[in-house]
Design a protein around this motif. Structure first.
Motif, PDB file in Angstrom:
ATOM      1  N   HIS A 258      34.907  41.299  38.375  1.00  0.00           N
ATOM      2  CA  HIS A 258      35.295  41.891  39.646  1.00  0.00           C
ATOM      3  C   HIS A 258      35.846  40.867  40.646  1.00  0.00           C
ATOM      4  CE1 HIS A 258      33.297  45.377  38.049  1.00  0.00           C
ATOM      5  NE2 HIS A 258      32.173  44.705  37.937  1.00  0.00           N
TER       6      HIS A 258
ATOM      7  N   ASP B 261      37.239  37.247  39.218  1.00  0.00           N
ATOM      8  CA  ASP B 261      37.967  36.170  38.557  1.00  0.00           C
ATOM      9  C   ASP B 261      39.132  36.730  37.731  1.00  0.00           C
ATOM     10  OD1 ASP B 261      38.879  34.056  37.029  1.00  0.00           O
ATOM     11  OD2 ASP B 261      36.887  33.325  36.497  1.00  0.00           O
ATOM     12  N   PRO B 262      40.378  36.468  38.133  1.00  0.00           N
ATOM     13  CA  PRO B 262      41.527  36.999  37.379  1.00  0.00           C
ATOM     14  C   PRO B 262      41.551  36.559  35.921  1.00  0.00           C
ATOM     15  CG  PRO B 262      42.229  36.194  39.522  1.00  0.00           C
ATOM     16  CD  PRO B 262      40.804  35.748  39.345  1.00  0.00           C
ATOM     17  N   GLU B 263      41.132  35.327  35.647  1.00  0.00           N
ATOM     18  CA  GLU B 263      41.143  34.840  34.266  1.00  0.00           C
ATOM     19  C   GLU B 263      40.132  35.602  33.413  1.00  0.00           C
ATOM     20  OE1 GLU B 263      40.617  30.638  34.196  1.00  0.00           O
ATOM     21  OE2 GLU B 263      42.464  30.227  35.316  1.00  0.00           O
TER      22      GLU B 263
ATOM     23  N   GLU C  60      41.629  45.117  49.731  1.00  0.00           N
ATOM     24  CA  GLU C  60      41.904  44.081  48.741  1.00  0.00           C
ATOM     25  C   GLU C  60      40.668  43.213  48.472  1.00  0.00           C
ATOM     26  OE1 GLU C  60      44.406  43.330  46.860  1.00  0.00           O
ATOM     27  OE2 GLU C  60      46.003  44.646  47.593  1.00  0.00           O
TER      28      GLU C  60
ATOM     29  N   ALA D  37      39.026  38.614  34.071  1.00  0.00           N
ATOM     30  CA  ALA D  37      39.527  39.987  33.957  1.00  0.00           C
ATOM     31  C   ALA D  37      40.576  40.084  32.855  1.00  0.00           C
ATOM     32  CB  ALA D  37      40.107  40.448  35.292  1.00  0.00           C
ATOM     33  N   ALA D  38      41.423  39.041  32.721  1.00  0.00           N
ATOM     34  CA  ALA D  38      42.448  39.043  31.687  1.00  0.00           C
ATOM     35  C   ALA D  38      41.811  39.037  30.297  1.00  0.00           C
ATOM     36  CB  ALA D  38      43.357  37.835  31.858  1.00  0.00           C
TER      37      ALA D  38
ATOM     38  N   ASP E 109      44.886  43.209  34.046  1.00  0.00           N
ATOM     39  CA  ASP E 109      45.810  42.246  34.645  1.00  0.00           C
ATOM     40  C   ASP E 109      45.306  41.678  35.960  1.00  0.00           C
ATOM     41  OD1 ASP E 109      46.125  44.439  36.256  1.00  0.00           O
ATOM     42  OD2 ASP E 109      48.260  44.742  35.850  1.00  0.00           O
ATOM     43  N   ARG E 110      44.208  42.217  36.455  1.00  0.00           N
ATOM     44  CA  ARG E 110      43.569  41.697  37.667  1.00  0.00           C
ATOM     45  C   ARG E 110      42.144  42.227  37.727  1.00  0.00           C
ATOM     46  NH1 ARG E 110      45.392  45.753  42.144  1.00  0.00           N
ATOM     47  NH2 ARG E 110      46.615  47.263  40.936  1.00  0.00           N
ATOM     48  N   PRO E 111      41.286  41.643  38.570  1.00  0.00           N
ATOM     49  CA  PRO E 111      39.904  42.114  38.676  1.00  0.00           C
ATOM     50  C   PRO E 111      39.829  43.581  39.086  1.00  0.00           C
ATOM     51  CG  PRO E 111      40.119  39.954  39.676  1.00  0.00           C
ATOM     52  CD  PRO E 111      41.518  40.424  39.372  1.00  0.00           C
TER      53      PRO E 111
ATOM     54  N   PHE F 247      41.304  49.590  41.038  1.00  0.00           N
ATOM     55  CA  PHE F 247      41.717  48.246  41.408  1.00  0.00           C
ATOM     56  C   PHE F 247      41.671  48.106  42.929  1.00  0.00           C
ATOM     57  CE2 PHE F 247      43.804  48.980  37.322  1.00  0.00           C
ATOM     58  CZ  PHE F 247      43.476  47.813  36.638  1.00  0.00           C
TER      59      PHE F 247
END
Length: 305
Positions: A192, A194-196, A176, A198-199, A204-206, A245
């Motif tokens: 790789h 930051d979820p924001e 993870e 990546a969005a 939907d996630r890095p 992922f």
């Protein structure tokens, strides 16, 4: 047009001095999943400085790891980084990579191909120290929206894999925190981590760095087929076919192909020595298990001594 092909190809190569030490190598190896189990002698050759062997894929991060993106600052290249995808990567080693040292890295735009809806920029880097050449690496960057300028389409690198069952099949789990650790070797792209961010890029996630999966797969080949001997790797190339992922599992299928010395009568039986028989290639297919074996790396080949 943002890409001035004639200017890019005629520009003088740029040179920079790069340095690295055993900590950089150990961090890279940990970033691609080495060290599990921590006391396994086979893993200690990647993690313990007194036994350290360097995977040739370390060349992609030596000196900071931003050689690919840095190449986009070459004369004649002016593109939107959000439109750039890392399409392919290869590394050829001219001798074993030392666990510490310095070298001059010389980079240039080797080619620009017209794929219609996109352009492919081929960036080539060569590293050499006082003893001579160390490695040559080549990255192909796919730039969306920059094709259609009437240039050559470029060669096809599609190789495929044999129809027979693979000689080896290994599952490699991606931790993870894999991307968070790997990015410490120099690729700080927030995609790789930051979820924001990546969005904004449509995920939907890095996602994992392509060059991280690249290194993970080479380690798998070395450990499974080459007896853990990193010095047997001559070259390694692949196309990046899909994302990975963190938390997923890679399925690495391997097919051995003999070198010229292996074909026909055995060279050892003819007095040629066992060493000559070892040369060959390993063809690879890499998929993401949890997503119905979605392609990750294709047209992948490790040539070895």
């Amino acid at each position: 047009m943002p890409i001035d092909v004639e200017r890019a190809l005629s520009a003088e190569p740029s040179s920079t001095r790069i340095t690295w030490g055993h900590k950089d190598v150990q961090l890279y190896h940990l970033g691609i999943g080495a060290g599990v189990p921590a006391t396994d002698p086979g893993e200690l050759r990647y993690t313990l400085e007194s036994r350290l062997h360097v995977l040739p894929s370390f060349a992609t991060v030596a000196g900071g790891g931003m050689g690919v993106v840095g190449g986009l600052s070459a004369p004649g290249i002016d593109v939107d980084l959000t439109a750039v995808l890392h399409g392919a990567q290869s590394v050829e080693t001219h001798r074993p990579v030392p666990s510490g040292g310095s070298a001059t890295q010389t980079s240039s735009v080797a080619a620009v191909y017209d794929k219609g809806s996109a352009a492919v920029i081929v960036l080539r880097s060569e590293a050499a120290d006082e003893d001579g050449p160390l490695w040559t690496s080549e990255a192909q960057l796919f730039v969306k929206g920059e094709g259609g300028f009437g240039g050559e389409r470029g060669p096809s690198s599609r190789r495929g894999t044999p129809t027979r069952a693979p000689d080896f099949e290994v599952l490699r789990g991606v931790r993870e925190d894999q991307a968070l650790l790997y990015r410490l070797s120099g690729d700080w792209n927030p995609l790789h981590a930051d979820p924001e961010f990546a969005a904004l890029a449509g995920f939907d996630r890095p996602i994992l760095h392509g060059l991280c999966s690249y290194g993970m797969v080479l380690k798998t080949v070395v450990d499974t087929v080459l007896g853990g001997d990193v010095t047997r790797v001559r070259s390694y190339g692949t196309r990046f076919a899909g994302v990975v992922f963190p938390g997923e599992t890679l399925r690495v299928r391997m097919w051995r192909e003999p070198g010229e010395a292996d074909e026909g009568a055995g060279a050892a039986d003819a007095g040629g020595g066992a060493g000559a028989e070892r040369a060959g290639r390993v063809l690879l297919s890499v998929t993401a298990v949890e997503r119905d074996d979605a392609p990750v790396l294709t047209d992948a080949v490790v040539a070895h001594r």
